[in-house]
Design an enzyme around this catalytic site. Structure first.
Site, PDB file in Angstrom:
ATOM      1  N   LYS A  17       0.826  -1.206   0.000  1.00  0.00           N
ATOM      2  CA  LYS A  17       0.000   0.000   0.000  1.00  0.00           C
ATOM      3  C   LYS A  17       0.857   1.252   0.000  1.00  0.00           C
ATOM      4  O   LYS A  17       0.622   2.186  -0.766  1.00  0.00           O
ATOM      5  CB  LYS A  17      -0.932  -0.011   1.207  1.00  0.00           C
ATOM      6  CG  LYS A  17      -1.935   1.128   1.219  1.00  0.00           C
ATOM      7  CD  LYS A  17      -2.985   0.938   2.303  1.00  0.00           C
ATOM      8  CE  LYS A  17      -4.060   2.009   2.211  1.00  0.00           C
ATOM      9  NZ  LYS A  17      -5.144   1.812   3.187  1.00  0.00           N
ATOM     10  N   GLU A  43       9.634  -5.697   4.673  1.00  0.00           N
ATOM     11  CA  GLU A  43       9.712  -7.090   4.251  1.00  0.00           C
ATOM     12  C   GLU A  43       9.469  -7.210   2.747  1.00  0.00           C
ATOM     13  O   GLU A  43      10.195  -7.917   2.027  1.00  0.00           O
ATOM     14  CB  GLU A  43       8.695  -7.951   5.011  1.00  0.00           C
ATOM     15  CG  GLU A  43       8.872  -7.976   6.514  1.00  0.00           C
ATOM     16  CD  GLU A  43       8.025  -6.945   7.226  1.00  0.00           C
ATOM     17  OE1 GLU A  43       7.740  -7.147   8.416  1.00  0.00           O
ATOM     18  OE2 GLU A  43       7.635  -5.926   6.594  1.00  0.00           O
ATOM     19  N   GLY A  55      -5.613  -3.021   3.828  1.00  0.00           N
ATOM     20  CA  GLY A  55      -4.868  -4.183   3.360  1.00  0.00           C
ATOM     21  C   GLY A  55      -5.645  -5.486   3.414  1.00  0.00           C
ATOM     22  O   GLY A  55      -5.669  -6.259   2.452  1.00  0.00           O
ATOM     23  N   ARG A  56      -6.297  -5.758   4.562  1.00  0.00           N
ATOM     24  CA  ARG A  56      -6.990  -7.044   4.691  1.00  0.00           C
ATOM     25  C   ARG A  56      -8.321  -7.066   3.957  1.00  0.00           C
ATOM     26  O   ARG A  56      -9.003  -8.094   3.939  1.00  0.00           O
ATOM     27  CB  ARG A  56      -7.180  -7.385   6.165  1.00  0.00           C
ATOM     28  CG  ARG A  56      -7.939  -6.357   6.980  1.00  0.00           C
ATOM     29  CD  ARG A  56      -7.807  -6.662   8.469  1.00  0.00           C
ATOM     30  NE  ARG A  56      -8.399  -5.627   9.315  1.00  0.00           N
ATOM     31  CZ  ARG A  56      -7.812  -4.474   9.623  1.00  0.00           C
ATOM     32  NH1 ARG A  56      -6.622  -4.190   9.132  1.00  0.00           N
ATOM     33  NH2 ARG A  56      -8.410  -3.604  10.423  1.00  0.00           N
ATOM     34  N   GLU A  74      -7.159  -9.024  13.342  1.00  0.00           N
ATOM     35  CA  GLU A  74      -6.560  -7.705  13.129  1.00  0.00           C
ATOM     36  C   GLU A  74      -7.639  -6.625  13.152  1.00  0.00           C
ATOM     37  O   GLU A  74      -7.396  -5.497  13.582  1.00  0.00           O
ATOM     38  CB  GLU A  74      -5.798  -7.667  11.804  1.00  0.00           C
ATOM     39  CG  GLU A  74      -4.973  -6.395  11.626  1.00  0.00           C
ATOM     40  CD  GLU A  74      -3.974  -6.487  10.493  1.00  0.00           C
ATOM     41  OE1 GLU A  74      -2.884  -7.053  10.710  1.00  0.00           O
ATOM     42  OE2 GLU A  74      -4.288  -6.008   9.389  1.00  0.00           O
ATOM     43  N   HIS A  92      -8.662 -35.826  13.415  1.00  0.00           N
ATOM     44  CA  HIS A  92      -7.684 -36.714  14.042  1.00  0.00           C
ATOM     45  C   HIS A  92      -6.595 -35.940  14.768  1.00  0.00           C
ATOM     46  O   HIS A  92      -5.565 -36.514  15.129  1.00  0.00           O
ATOM     47  CB  HIS A  92      -7.076 -37.634  12.978  1.00  0.00           C
ATOM     48  CG  HIS A  92      -8.076 -38.550  12.349  1.00  0.00           C
ATOM     49  ND1 HIS A  92      -8.360 -39.806  12.844  1.00  0.00           N
ATOM     50  CD2 HIS A  92      -8.892 -38.377  11.292  1.00  0.00           C
ATOM     51  CE1 HIS A  92      -9.298 -40.370  12.104  1.00  0.00           C
ATOM     52  NE2 HIS A  92      -9.636 -39.525  11.150  1.00  0.00           N
ATOM     53  N   LYS A 134       6.972  -3.516  14.578  1.00  0.00           N
ATOM     54  CA  LYS A 134       7.745  -2.942  13.480  1.00  0.00           C
ATOM     55  C   LYS A 134       8.627  -1.802  13.977  1.00  0.00           C
ATOM     56  O   LYS A 134       9.782  -1.666  13.566  1.00  0.00           O
ATOM     57  CB  LYS A 134       6.802  -2.429  12.388  1.00  0.00           C
ATOM     58  CG  LYS A 134       6.051  -3.509  11.627  1.00  0.00           C
ATOM     59  CD  LYS A 134       5.193  -2.872  10.546  1.00  0.00           C
ATOM     60  CE  LYS A 134       4.441  -3.899   9.737  1.00  0.00           C
ATOM     61  NZ  LYS A 134       3.616  -3.284   8.670  1.00  0.00           N
TER      62      LYS A 134
END
Length: 507
Positions: free
Chosen positions: A192, A198, A251-252, A337, A368, A478
């Site tokens: 963005k 990263e 973003g999400r 978030e 399981h 961050k």
């Protein structure tokens, strides 16, 4: 919390709660009331919340509570493009990307989609040379959404082979390099701000890989997906390969914008457009339906009951379909978030729990592994099951029949329980679950499922009185990482010792 909200919540808490068995015994039409079909185009899904503890009285109390929280007003503000993200003074206009929102935002989204479609078609048509692979570099919502959609929709006959890389761990990027040929690979950089450390570090390494692989103009193989197009151009991407999206798309919630470029490149524009259409159908249902009939709000009623009244600290999601294997991961970011907050939208301390921990897995593998605790553990965990009537495989029908049998059996067993003379074989039962049974996992259905959970998350935020659109908690780690990078040594003794052991201590 205002007096009206407090009084409405007290009414919710005071509602008598029957067992699931009693609820079915006393209401012969319970399934008809709480299992509702919603359609999008030629397909749809059954949303069955009948195995939750929602009763007529409880839903009526929640409807009053939603009115006290001004749910209708908050919903209208969201869809009108008002600044519902009040801490950052922004709108949250992801629905406009699907065609539901203010006229201006919808028009802007259509123009940006057209620009993206032209680039996708140009690449498919060979205008940028042979493109067989795309390495999509992003993090958080810039990676989770594309990764989910590509895994669900592009398992066969993908037009371009897409590898999504989010982790700064070099092993992730090296795995993508190993699977691709630099001569036929493009790079998508999704950020963005176009400053995420990263993402930009991975992008620089991808450029080096292209150059080392004999690509004369590595920047000519890059597409930028960003709300900061000037920064992308400054970094070196030609403006014809910059696909912007609005600052008002978080973003999400960004899969519907140019962040969906790798999806369209993998499966074609028509499929991406179908995903938008499925989401739009849910947007319209959410916009036009009130009270308990609104499936997203109904789900939020159950969520708030289990979290706020019963004290459930987690919610589990199990996809009984390999195509949705990444769906629980996607929901983790969307829900935690968004609603993992400890202050209200007004900045006051919250008066109760907000978001539970979202977790899950894939059936039948999870049966399981973790279902022992769900059936016989000492904690109550609401469960969502998602399954498809149509299989995704071409094997004998036995595979899918057994898969669905297991899915439905787990919900029945959680509710029913079992008693026996051996205490180790006693199951308490009365444990809640909801089931979303879709016709098939196609692009429209995936879009609808994601949009349903987006609106469910928003409804939960309104009921909790919080802002779901900021995420300042993400920033703290961050900031501290940047202090370490700058050589700041003002840390606790444990952190100092770890830095020393890893060779990262300041000198």
């Amino acid at each position: 919390m205002s007096d009206a909200v407090e009084q409405a919540w007290q009414t919710v808490e005071a509602c008598p709660v029957l067992t699931l068995g009693e609820l079915f015994e006393r209401d012969a039409d319970r399934v008809g009331k709480l299992a509702t079909r919603l359609e999008w185009g030629e397909t749809g899904a059954l949303f069955d919340w009948s195995k939750t503890h929602l009763s007529d009285d409880l839903m009526a109390a929640f409807e009053t509570f939603a009115e006290a929280r001004d749910f209708a007003g908050r919903r209208a503000a969201l869809l009108a493009g008002k600044a519902v993200n009040i801490t950052e003074g922004r709108a949250a206009e992801h629905t406009a990307q699907r065609g539901v929102g203010s006229d201006l935002a919808v028009e802007e989204a259509a123009a940006l989609h057209h620009r993206m479609a032209m680039l996708v078609e140009a690449i498919h048509g060979g205008a940028l040379g042979e493109v067989r692979h795309l390495i999509h570099i992003g993090i958080g919502g810039s990676a989770l959404g594309p990764k989910l959609a590509i895994d669900a929709l592009a398992r066969e006959n993908a037009e371009v082979d897409v590898h999504v890389v989010s982790n700064i761990d070099g092993l992730a990027l090296e795995a993508a390099f190993e699977a691709c040929d630099p001569a036929t690979t493009m790079i998508a950089v999704a950020s963005k701000t176009f400053t995420t450390i990263e993402t930009m570090t991975n992008a620089e390494s991808a450029l080096d890989w292209l150059k080392d692989g004999g690509v004369a103009d590595p920047y000519g193989r890059v597409v930028a997906l960003t709300a900061s197009p000037d920064k992308a151009v400054e970094w070196g991407v030609d403006e014809t390969r910059v696909l912007p999206f609005p600052e008002s798309v978080g973003g999400r919630y960004s899969l519907w914008s140019s962040i969906g470029f790798p999806v369209a490149l993998a499966v074609g524009w028509a499929e991406f457009d179908a995903m938008l259409a499925g989401a739009r159908a849910v947007d319209e249902h959410f916009r036009d339906t009130d009270g308990r009939a609104n499936l997203c709000l109904r789900a939020a009623f159950a969520d708030r009951f289990y979290t706020g009244v019963r004290g459930c600290q987690t919610r589990a999601v199990f996809a009984y379909d390999e195509r949705l294997a990444l769906f629980p991961d996607y929901l983790q970011q969307l829900e935690m978030e968004s609603n993992g907050k400890r202050v209200t939208a007004d900045g006051a301390p919250v008066s109760g729990p907000t978001a539970p921990v979202t977790w899950g897995g894939v059936g039948t593998d999870a049966q399981h592994a973790v279902f022992q605790l769900l059936h016989q553990g000492t904690v109550e965990i609401p469960v969502d099951f998602i399954a498809s009537i149509e299989p995704g495989d071409a094997l004998t029908p036995d595979h899918h029949r057994i898969l669905l049998m297991n899915c439905f059996a787990q919900g029945a067993a959680l509710m029913q329980g079992a008693k026996g003379e051996d205490p180790a074989r006693n199951y308490p039962g009365d444990r809640p679950s909801a089931t979303i049974l879709v016709d098939d996992i196609d692009a429209a259905t995936l879009g609808a499922l994601i949009a349903f959970h987006e609106h469910r998350t928003f409804a939960n935020a309104v009921l909790a009185g919080i802002n779901p659109f900021d995420q300042f908690g993400v920033e703290l780690g961050k900031a501290i990482a940047r202090k370490i990078e700058s050589g700041d040594s003002d840390f606790d003794p444990s952190t100092e010792a770890l830095l020393e052991a890893a060779g990262l201590a300041s000198t």
